[in-house]
Scaffold this active site. Structure first.
Site, PDB file in Angstrom:
ATOM      1  N   CYS A 132      -1.793  -2.102 -16.273  1.00 40.64           N
ATOM      2  CA  CYS A 132      -1.836  -1.034 -15.272  1.00 40.64           C
ATOM      3  C   CYS A 132      -1.228  -1.477 -13.943  1.00 40.64           C
ATOM      4  O   CYS A 132      -1.323  -0.777 -12.952  1.00 40.64           O
ATOM      5  CB  CYS A 132      -3.254  -0.517 -15.083  1.00 40.64           C
ATOM      6  SG  CYS A 132      -4.392  -1.779 -14.518  1.00 40.64           S
ATOM      7  N   GLY A 156      -3.588  -6.555 -14.790  1.00 40.37           N
ATOM      8  CA  GLY A 156      -3.244  -6.140 -13.427  1.00 40.37           C
ATOM      9  C   GLY A 156      -2.097  -7.023 -12.976  1.00 40.37           C
ATOM     10  O   GLY A 156      -2.288  -8.056 -12.331  1.00 40.37           O
ATOM     11  N   THR A 157      -0.903  -6.614 -13.359  1.00 36.02           N
ATOM     12  CA  THR A 157       0.227  -7.527 -13.143  1.00 36.02           C
ATOM     13  C   THR A 157       0.697  -7.571 -11.687  1.00 36.02           C
ATOM     14  O   THR A 157       1.520  -8.408 -11.342  1.00 36.02           O
ATOM     15  CB  THR A 157       1.399  -7.149 -14.067  1.00 36.02           C
ATOM     16  OG1 THR A 157       1.552  -5.728 -14.035  1.00 36.02           O
ATOM     17  CG2 THR A 157       1.148  -7.611 -15.482  1.00 36.02           C
ATOM     18  N   ASP A 174      -1.457  -8.235  -9.151  1.00 36.67           N
ATOM     19  CA  ASP A 174      -2.132  -9.445  -8.699  1.00 36.67           C
ATOM     20  C   ASP A 174      -1.742 -10.654  -9.543  1.00 36.67           C
ATOM     21  O   ASP A 174      -1.611 -11.758  -9.027  1.00 36.67           O
ATOM     22  CB  ASP A 174      -3.657  -9.247  -8.733  1.00 36.67           C
ATOM     23  CG  ASP A 174      -4.141  -8.506  -7.498  1.00 36.67           C
ATOM     24  OD1 ASP A 174      -3.724  -8.896  -6.384  1.00 36.67           O
ATOM     25  OD2 ASP A 174      -4.898  -7.539  -7.628  1.00 36.67           O
ATOM     26  N   ARG A 232      -8.270   3.796  -9.353  1.00 40.64           N
ATOM     27  CA  ARG A 232      -8.671   2.860  -8.284  1.00 40.64           C
ATOM     28  C   ARG A 232      -9.709   3.584  -7.428  1.00 40.64           C
ATOM     29  O   ARG A 232      -9.357   4.393  -6.576  1.00 40.64           O
ATOM     30  CB  ARG A 232      -7.470   2.485  -7.428  1.00 40.64           C
ATOM     31  CG  ARG A 232      -6.413   1.642  -8.129  1.00 40.64           C
ATOM     32  CD  ARG A 232      -5.257   1.413  -7.178  1.00 40.64           C
ATOM     33  NE  ARG A 232      -4.355   0.354  -7.575  1.00 40.64           N
ATOM     34  CZ  ARG A 232      -3.144   0.542  -8.109  1.00 40.64           C
ATOM     35  NH1 ARG A 232      -2.702   1.764  -8.335  1.00 40.64           N
ATOM     36  NH2 ARG A 232      -2.372  -0.482  -8.406  1.00 40.64           N
ATOM     37  N   HIS A 235       0.821  -1.197   0.000  1.00 40.15           N
ATOM     38  CA  HIS A 235       0.000   0.000   0.000  1.00 40.15           C
ATOM     39  C   HIS A 235       0.861   1.256   0.000  1.00 40.15           C
ATOM     40  O   HIS A 235       0.674   2.181  -0.797  1.00 40.15           O
ATOM     41  CB  HIS A 235      -0.928  -0.018   1.221  1.00 40.15           C
ATOM     42  CG  HIS A 235      -1.706   1.243   1.372  1.00 40.15           C
ATOM     43  ND1 HIS A 235      -1.294   2.265   2.187  1.00 40.15           N
ATOM     44  CD2 HIS A 235      -2.816   1.680   0.759  1.00 40.15           C
ATOM     45  CE1 HIS A 235      -2.141   3.260   2.091  1.00 40.15           C
ATOM     46  NE2 HIS A 235      -3.085   2.925   1.236  1.00 40.15           N
ATOM     47  N   ARG A 269     -11.984   1.886 -12.667  1.00 39.98           N
ATOM     48  CA  ARG A 269     -12.048   0.524 -12.149  1.00 39.98           C
ATOM     49  C   ARG A 269     -12.991   0.481 -10.963  1.00 39.98           C
ATOM     50  O   ARG A 269     -12.870   1.306 -10.050  1.00 39.98           O
ATOM     51  CB  ARG A 269     -10.646   0.087 -11.728  1.00 39.98           C
ATOM     52  CG  ARG A 269     -10.525  -1.391 -11.617  1.00 39.98           C
ATOM     53  CD  ARG A 269     -10.119  -2.040 -10.359  1.00 39.98           C
ATOM     54  NE  ARG A 269      -9.525  -1.397  -9.270  1.00 39.98           N
ATOM     55  CZ  ARG A 269      -8.304  -1.696  -8.799  1.00 39.98           C
ATOM     56  NH1 ARG A 269      -7.549  -2.565  -9.409  1.00 39.98           N
ATOM     57  NH2 ARG A 269      -7.877  -1.120  -7.706  1.00 39.98           N
TER      58      ARG A 269
END
Ligand code: PEP
Ligand code: MG
Length: 872
Positions: free
Chosen positions: A831, A766-767, A769, A560, A454, A616
């Site tokens: 992204c 979404g590389t 995850d 996001r 984060h 998103r």
């Protein structure tokens, strides 16, 4: 039989991979007819073979080295160990990419007691002969036998003290002879053997030591930081010595054809008379400026200037050179394209174009995109960095330089900053409620978390410096103290850290403000001409979006939406939504959220001026958002008319053992479709409003569903979106068009991309995850064991920062192929954090993505990397 060794006369500059940079350029300078002491290069492949053979130089390589010693003796007319004309050599490393100071060098090899006496007599300069010998024993003991420099330095200091002198140059021949004897005794004591006298034995020891130094800890770290593969190996250069320490008509120096700090077109360099090798950079004596060589030795100076011009003209780039003057004769020991600051890189590239030396394409290719980072954030003063010793190194998560007083909570950060203090926020880890404190801080340092934690993601987005995952920190947040490098740090203590290198320093380090010079604009304009990939940004707020537009973003690739609730009272409504236990309660909370989201989306569309905006839908790992302190829990309870106990029970029920694989992404919308409904209304209403205000803008909302694993969960959410959107459009009497697509971030989605593309108008990888789930490494915890992976060479880089092309990349390629098989006009982007990493951008270009999306400050890096990929 493979060829493992090349004479300088056999190579050229195009053979860098085999001969290393130094070897290839020594050969090239030889071909150009410049005065280069001759010798040979043992190839990088020999180094790789040395490791394959269990750290041994095999007989075939050994044989070729011996043959080349004989050839070298013929060329130079000198012989190893000879009593008339002895050959002395330097042994130096040289990898494909220059790694200054990372590996080892040995000078004056070939000396023994007999040879010293020959040199002393023949030259009539015994002081020089004994100086060479004592230097050689010192270097050989340190580099080859790892005895440690300090024992020898202590002996030198003792000798100087006894003689009442302060400078090495004041030691006499007798003193140096005595020192050489003391050094040999020290060697014998530490190693238990006599110091080797056979030059060939010395040479093999030195070559092995250079190969071995490829794997020393500082080289390993340097390689990781600079994307240099371990498999490349280093070459070894064996070169006849030229002596700069023969007296006042000899000297040694280094020079750059242009200023490596500013790029100014003016020779810059230093030299020392009667000195050797590292004396110039070691700071033992203060060197003279290169211009002064004009007075000391005008002819040599003129010859040197001529060579500088010739080399720059030949390589068409700024050169970094080493030279030695032996009794008024100039020798070139090295040339290479010099390392430079980002600012200098831009200026030099533009100047070279203006001088007609290179093309625009070449200018674009010669700038390291990673370097641009430093132009966009404040930086530490480079002189201060050189002098400082870091107390630790962790992940360089978001670039910039931070220096301030330590605070331990986001509230303190804000309160201290409000009263004008510069603070750095030090936390075990951060969570969304820290956002305001993070913003108020000069930088963020966390004990836990990786490159996609984060703290890292948010800090990069905000352009705030962040160093994360410093596992050496022993944190006691409650008592506001942490321990690092044996010292306790309390609130208010000053520390500094560098988000571009990951180094942490005790105390204050001066910073300099970043300036964007005009050359950046020029280079970027050239880059834009050549790139095929579009560059979008990951932006969650209008301010981020504006910044990204300034830096050249052509759209938003990822907003996001959960990040829109980090601030102020917004998080309260969001928490109410999470902690609702009936549909009615949730709808009431969502009704509060809708206008806020709609307002934000309007501002995003405004900021993007008709460029595409991908929004998103909610994907919050819920644990990041639930309140943790009593005050917030009470506030939430009051707002919902519930007891504190009830709220605590709801929070407890939200607890997950594995939240990153838990109730997040589209799963939230599957459980609570009203969330997707609200978000669709907010997007469509915002788009319709902005379109009304700007009829000429092309506004076509792109709604992106996260974390799908099956075409069916995607279709379920898409149905909610389409029904809501169509109803909104109809009610507004509008003809607004929109797209619905998805993120591909779970391996199963990648594997079934053909089915999904039948219903999805776009994909975005979404590389973060996808990497997490392909490896099965938690993105929040990988920092704990990745170091062990580096140490054991299982990994050379962090797969969360640099895309794993073998595994994750294969899934991407597969999805593109599958997706386009059912929808040929599918548009596809990335992204994840990799969208701003140059080598990953190159991969995205190769596999045919339409765009990469990255945090605002990385947009110029991605633009340049995309151009370089297209020009390859
Ligand atoms: C990703 O997973 O790569 C992504 C962009 O989404 P997030 O980081 O928000 O999970
Ligand atoms: Mg994700």
């Amino acid at each position: 039989m493979a060829k493992w060794v090349y004479l300088f006369t056999e190579g050229n500059t195009s053979m860098k991979n085999l001969l290393g940079g130094k070897g290839a350029n020594l050969a090239e300078m030889t071909n150009l007819g410049l005065p280069v002491p001759q010798g040979f290069t043992i190839t990088t492949e020999a180094c790789t073979q040395y490791y394959e053979d269990g750290r041994k130089i095999n007989d075939e390589i050994m044989g070729q080295i011996m043959e080349h010693i004989t050839k070298m003796e013929e060329i130079t007319g000198k012989k190893f160990g000879d009593k008339e004309n002895p050959l002395l050599v330097s042994v130096r490393s040289g990898a494909r990419a220059s790694m200054p100071g990372m590996m080892d060098t040995i000078l004056n090899l070939g000396l023994n007691e007999e040879v010293v006496n020959v040199l002393a007599t023949k030259s009539g300069n015994p002081r020089w002969a004994w100086d060479c010998y004592r230097r050689f024993i010192q270097m050989y003991s340190d580099v080859v036998m790892e005895v440690g420099k300090k024992y020898f330095e202590e002996l030198i200091d003792k000798m100087k003290e006894e003689k009442g002198i302060t400078q090495d140059v004041d030691l006499t021949a007798e003193d140096l002879k005595e020192l050489a004897n003391q050094f040999k005794a020290e060697y014998k004591e530490k190693i238990g053997e006599e110091f080797p006298t056979d030059p060939k034995e010395q040479l093999m020891g030195a070559i092995q030591a250079v190969f071995r130094s490829w794997d020393n800890p500082r080289a390993n770290i340097y390689r990781r930081d600079n994307d240099i593969p371990y498999s490349w190996g280093t070459a070894v250069n064996v070169q006849m010595m030229a002596f700069g320490n023969m007296g006042e008509t000899s000297g040694t120096g280094v020079a750059f054809t242009r200023n490596p700090a500013t790029g100014e077109k003016k020779l810059m360099g230093e030299f020392l008379m009667n000195a050797q090798g590292e004396d110039v950079v070691a700071g033992v004596r203060t060197p003279q400026k290169i211009d002064q060589l004009k007075e000391v030795m005008p002819e040599v100076y003129n010859q040197f200037i001529e060579i500088c011009n010739k080399l720059e003209d030949h390589y068409r780039d700024m050169q970094d050179m080493e030279f030695t003057i032996e009794d008024k004769k100039l020798y070139m020991l090295q040339t290479r394209n010099g390392k430079r600051t980002a600012k200098a890189a831009l200026k030099i590239a533009c100047d070279l174009v203006d001088e007609g030396m290179i093309s625009e394409e070449k200018a674009v290719k010669m700038i390291d995109p990673r370097n641009l980072d430093t132009l966009l954030h404040p930086q530490f003063d480079t002189e201060a960095v050189k002098k400082a010793t870091p107390i630790a190194k962790a992940l360089a998560a978001a670039p910039g330089a931070a220096c301030g007083k330590v605070v331990f909570t986001a509230d303190d950060a804000k309160a201290w900053a409000d009263r004008g203090e510069k603070v750095v926020l030090v936390r075990l880890e951060t969570s969304p409620e820290d956002i305001e404190g993070m913003k108020a801080s000069q930088g963020i340092l966390t004990a836990r978390g990786g490159m996609t934690s984060h703290a890292a993601v948010v800090a990069r987005g905000m352009g705030t410096c962040c160093v994360s995952g410093c596992s050496e920190i022993i944190m006691d947040e409650e008592n506001k103290v942490f321990k690092l490098a044996g010292k306790e740090y309390h609130e208010g203590d000053i520390i500094s850290f560098d988000g571009s290198t990951g180094y942490i320093y005790d105390g204050a380090m001066p910073t300099v403000d970043a300036t964007i010079v005009g050359e950046l604009e020029r280079i970027m304009a050239w880059a834009d001409k050549y790139r095929k990939l579009k560059v979008r940004t990951n932006a969650d707020t209008p301010a981020d979006a504006k910044k990204a537009r300034e830096l050249g973003a052509e759209g938003i690739g990822l907003c996001r939406t959960e990040h829109m609730f980090f601030e102020g009272d917004r998080i309260d409504a969001f928490r109410e939504m999470i902690c609702s236990d009936t549909v009615e309660e949730r709808e009431a909370a969502l009704a509060k959220i809708l206008p806020v989201q709609q307002g934000d989306f309007e501002a995003l569309y405004e900021a993007l001026e008709g460029n595409p905006v991908t929004i998103r839908f909610l994907d919050p790992p819920l644990h990041e958002f639930v309140p943790t302190d009593e005050e917030d829990i009470k506030k939430l309870a009051d707002a919902q008319g519930k007891s504190v106990e009830t709220i605590k029970a709801i929070i407890a029920s939200l607890h997950e053992f594995n939240p990153m694989m838990g109730h997040r992404g589209c799963r939230l919308a599957v459980t609570y479709p009203e969330i997707a409904k609200m978000q669709t209304s907010a997007v469509i209403r915002a788009a319709i409003n902005v379109k009304k205000a700007h009829p000429d803008w092309n506004i076509k909302p792109e709604i992106m569903i996260p974390l799908i694993s099956d075409v069916k969960d995607y279709k379920f959410v898409k149905k909610v979106v389409v029904e809501t959107a169509d109803a909104e459009i109809k009610a507004a009497g509008s003809d607004m068009k929109y797209e619905v697509g998805t993120m591909i971030e779970i391996p199963r989605a990648a594997l079934s991309a053909d089915e999904i593309a039948e219903d999805a108008e776009f994909f975005c990888f979404g590389t973060n995850d996808l990497t997490q789930m392909t490896y099965g490494f938690s993105r929040d915890d990988a920092g704990k064991f990745l170091n062990a992976y580096y140490d054991t060479k299982i990994f050379e880089s962090d797969p969360f920062a640099k895309l794993d092309q073998v595994g994750v990349g294969k899934l991407m390629e597969m999805s593109i192929k599958l997706g386009k098989s059912t929808r040929p006009d599918l548009h596809i982007g990335i992204c994840g954090e990799h969208g701003g990493d140059p080598s990953s951008v190159e991969f995205c270009h190769k596999i045919g993505l339409d765009y990469v999306s990255c945090s605002p400050f990385r947009v110029p890096i991605a633009r340049l990397a995309a151009a370089q990929a297209a020009l390859k």
